[in-house]
Write a protein that holds these residues in place. Sequence first.
Motif, PDB file in Angstrom:
ATOM      1  N   ASN A 196       4.557 143.683  -6.906  1.00  0.00           N
ATOM      2  CA  ASN A 196       4.510 142.220  -6.854  1.00  0.00           C
ATOM      3  C   ASN A 196       4.615 141.691  -8.281  1.00  0.00           C
ATOM      4  OD1 ASN A 196       3.656 139.866  -4.839  1.00  0.00           O
ATOM      5  ND2 ASN A 196       2.809 139.450  -6.866  1.00  0.00           N
ATOM      6  N   ALA A 235       8.597 136.239   1.539  1.00  0.00           N
ATOM      7  CA  ALA A 235       9.522 135.103   1.345  1.00  0.00           C
ATOM      8  C   ALA A 235      10.313 134.821   2.612  1.00  0.00           C
ATOM      9  CB  ALA A 235      10.455 135.341   0.158  1.00  0.00           C
ATOM     10  N   ASN A 241       4.830 137.999 -10.823  1.00  0.00           N
ATOM     11  CA  ASN A 241       4.607 136.553 -10.902  1.00  0.00           C
ATOM     12  C   ASN A 241       5.013 136.101 -12.300  1.00  0.00           C
ATOM     13  OD1 ASN A 241       3.699 133.910 -10.667  1.00  0.00           O
ATOM     14  ND2 ASN A 241       1.549 134.449 -11.107  1.00  0.00           N
ATOM     15  N   TRP A 242       6.174 135.453 -12.389  1.00  0.00           N
ATOM     16  CA  TRP A 242       6.647 134.995 -13.706  1.00  0.00           C
ATOM     17  C   TRP A 242       5.998 133.659 -14.088  1.00  0.00           C
ATOM     18  CZ3 TRP A 242       8.667 139.444 -13.877  1.00  0.00           C
ATOM     19  CH2 TRP A 242       9.693 139.898 -13.048  1.00  0.00           C
ATOM     20  N   CYS A 270      13.014 130.004  -6.373  1.00  0.00           N
ATOM     21  CA  CYS A 270      12.054 130.600  -7.315  1.00  0.00           C
ATOM     22  C   CYS A 270      12.751 131.548  -8.283  1.00  0.00           C
ATOM     23  CB  CYS A 270      10.962 131.356  -6.563  1.00  0.00           C
ATOM     24  SG  CYS A 270       9.754 130.272  -5.814  1.00  0.00           S
ATOM     25  N   PHE A 322      11.813 136.596  -3.214  1.00  0.00           N
ATOM     26  CA  PHE A 322      11.108 135.424  -3.755  1.00  0.00           C
ATOM     27  C   PHE A 322      11.408 134.254  -2.829  1.00  0.00           C
ATOM     28  CE2 PHE A 322      11.943 138.119  -7.319  1.00  0.00           C
ATOM     29  CZ  PHE A 322      10.892 137.957  -8.189  1.00  0.00           C
ATOM     30  N   MET A 377       1.946 137.238   0.378  1.00  0.00           N
ATOM     31  CA  MET A 377       2.644 136.416  -0.612  1.00  0.00           C
ATOM     32  C   MET A 377       2.362 134.947  -0.372  1.00  0.00           C
ATOM     33  SD  MET A 377       6.451 137.907  -1.120  1.00  0.00           S
ATOM     34  CE  MET A 377       7.226 136.393  -1.611  1.00  0.00           C
ATOM     35  N   GLY A 417       7.564 138.480  -4.994  1.00  0.00           N
ATOM     36  CA  GLY A 417       7.089 137.583  -6.059  1.00  0.00           C
ATOM     37  C   GLY A 417       6.999 136.161  -5.562  1.00  0.00           C
ATOM     38  N   GLY A 418       6.069 135.433  -6.146  1.00  0.00           N
ATOM     39  CA  GLY A 418       5.947 134.024  -5.776  1.00  0.00           C
ATOM     40  C   GLY A 418       5.716 133.201  -7.019  1.00  0.00           C
ATOM     41  N   ARG A 419       5.531 131.933  -6.806  1.00  0.00           N
ATOM     42  CA  ARG A 419       5.291 130.990  -7.892  1.00  0.00           C
ATOM     43  C   ARG A 419       3.806 130.678  -7.832  1.00  0.00           C
ATOM     44  NH1 ARG A 419       8.669 126.847 -10.311  1.00  0.00           N
ATOM     45  NH2 ARG A 419      10.544 127.709  -9.366  1.00  0.00           N
ATOM     46  N   SER A 461       3.218 130.944  -2.368  1.00  0.00           N
ATOM     47  CA  SER A 461       4.009 130.352  -3.427  1.00  0.00           C
ATOM     48  C   SER A 461       3.918 128.839  -3.345  1.00  0.00           C
ATOM     49  CB  SER A 461       5.463 130.801  -3.267  1.00  0.00           C
ATOM     50  OG  SER A 461       6.195 130.491  -4.421  1.00  0.00           O
ATOM     51  N   LYS A 519      15.678 133.663  -7.698  1.00  0.00           N
ATOM     52  CA  LYS A 519      16.331 134.913  -7.260  1.00  0.00           C
ATOM     53  C   LYS A 519      17.706 135.052  -7.907  1.00  0.00           C
ATOM     54  CE  LYS A 519      16.199 135.073  -2.704  1.00  0.00           C
ATOM     55  NZ  LYS A 519      15.369 133.873  -2.435  1.00  0.00           N
TER      56      LYS A 519
END
Length: 591
Positions: A481, A450, A483-484, A254, A250, A429, A403-405, A431, A256
């Motif tokens: 992948n 990332a 995405n929260w 973000c 990430f 990716m 994962g990203g934002r 973010s 981790k």
Amino acid sequence: MAQEFTTNKQVLKFVEESVALCKPDNVVWITGDEAQYEALREEACSTGEMIKLNQELLPNCYLHRSAVNDVARVEGRTFICTRKEEDAGPINNWMDPQKAYKEVGAIFEGAMKGRTMYVIPFSMGAVGSKFSKIGIELTDSIYVVLSMKIMTRVGQNVLDALGDSNDFVRGLHSKADLDAEKRYILHFPEDNTIWSVNSGYGGNVLLGKKCFALRIASFQGKNEGWMAEHMLILGIENPQGEVKYIAAAFPSACGKTNLAMLIPPEIYRNKGYKVWCVGDDIAWIRVGEDGRLWAINPENGFFGVAPGTNMKSNPNALLSTKKDSIFTNVVLNLENNTVWWESMDKNPPKNALNWKGEPWNAESGEKGAHPNSRFTAPAINCPCISNQFEAANGVPLSAIVFGGRRAKTAPLVYQSRDWNAGVFVGSIMASETTAAATGAVGVVRRDPMAMRPFVGYNMADYFAHWVEMGKKITNKPQIFNVNWFRTDDEGNFIWPGFGDNLRVLEWILKRCDGEVDAKETAIGYVPYAKDINIEGLEGITEQTIEELTTVDKETWTEETKGIEEFYAQFGDRLPKELSENLATLKANLNK
Ligand code: OXD
Ligand code: MN
């Protein structure tokens, strides 16, 4: 006499040449001896470089304040100095090595006059393991010495493990005048060398971390057939006591550290699930004899973002900071000589100093801690540290997660069809930017794997290296992948995140074991809503999971344009496997 510490001619030469350049009054070798560290702590407190905190509540903990213009990584002043510009690639800043040595050498010239140069021999990874690498950092900052002690393995045993070998990274750091205009973070991957000047911020000056373990190591990994990645490593133990490992990338700040140390939701805890942290920021990954990927965490501590860390979001991180830790740019609570930061709890101290050392009160409406304020804490303090943390060969990976934002586009989770499709997923990716680097916050930018700020060579070649690695791994981890950070129309996060992310990781492991089916979409496989366990989760229904896992064709078609633009910078150097995957995505979206 330096010879009492090592007879390694290359190390001695490096120190001598650096002394001739920086002209310190003294040279002190860091041996790993506790009495030496204690003397340095006392000295740093006597000069105001550090403040000793309440030793009953926070034993052996200290506060440090950086200069106000020096609070984050400076990507604009970070350079990759390869002989050929094209080897640094279009994403990195490049400087000709000869010019860099000359011009920045002039800044180092005499920069340590009246100061002491500390020689820090450090190992990334357990000392003596064949997967570890050694560095020598020369610095004029006690804060750096004491932080490196936490973040890496330091001392005479490292020099002993190095012996006569020339295989070590040369790191030279001077705070110089902390002049932002003359701040440079230079990497010479072809010379195993790092120069950092005019900064005191961790990410710029703890040279074992971003500079070595990611930028130089990624270059070494490409040449030696392994990978250095901006990834946490965690182990998930199921009720039968089996532990499976996941590495996840990430962008900075973000979550981790939070994911690496997550506390399972109650229903999982009751069943016997446990999560073990192997690392929170960096993974060095190799192909094992069994054809699987094996990962070590080369670090020895956590350099975590303080604001937002609390007993709810990440109790394990907070508990890790209760002894032997250094805090940077947080609030000093004058009532009991402890520290505080935004959202640590709901009781900001009444009598306090902000991160700049000015009288501060929460009622002022101003933040007391800098948004990128940090804690530096030993990994062994972490209540959920994995018993494999020191394992010489690391841990085997079942899954790799990117994962990203992203407020919209990316679904809660999706799985790539195969390794190269996974490399594509990592490469695209994107973010929203955070306070971990200087510059605007909240702007969407491409951050492949990332690693945008951390690849020490041409990013197109880095992608090619991922593709090459795939050919060597006979027993491949699956690539996902997540995405929260999807938001609803009012801008609220839909997914609760934190410990509940285990629900998604559980699905990921089930997919790795072939235990659940999934829905094929244009971008890969997404879960059937029924397969994400929402038991005990308030406000989340199967319908919510449906929404969180939708793949909107229009948004993704827009996204492909951004990807095309991003890829265009790499010209012919972009591996064909990635353009093929982009073509597949476009075709899928047109179906
Ligand atoms: C970090 C970062 O400090 O990524 O880990 O900036
Ligand atoms: Mn990081």
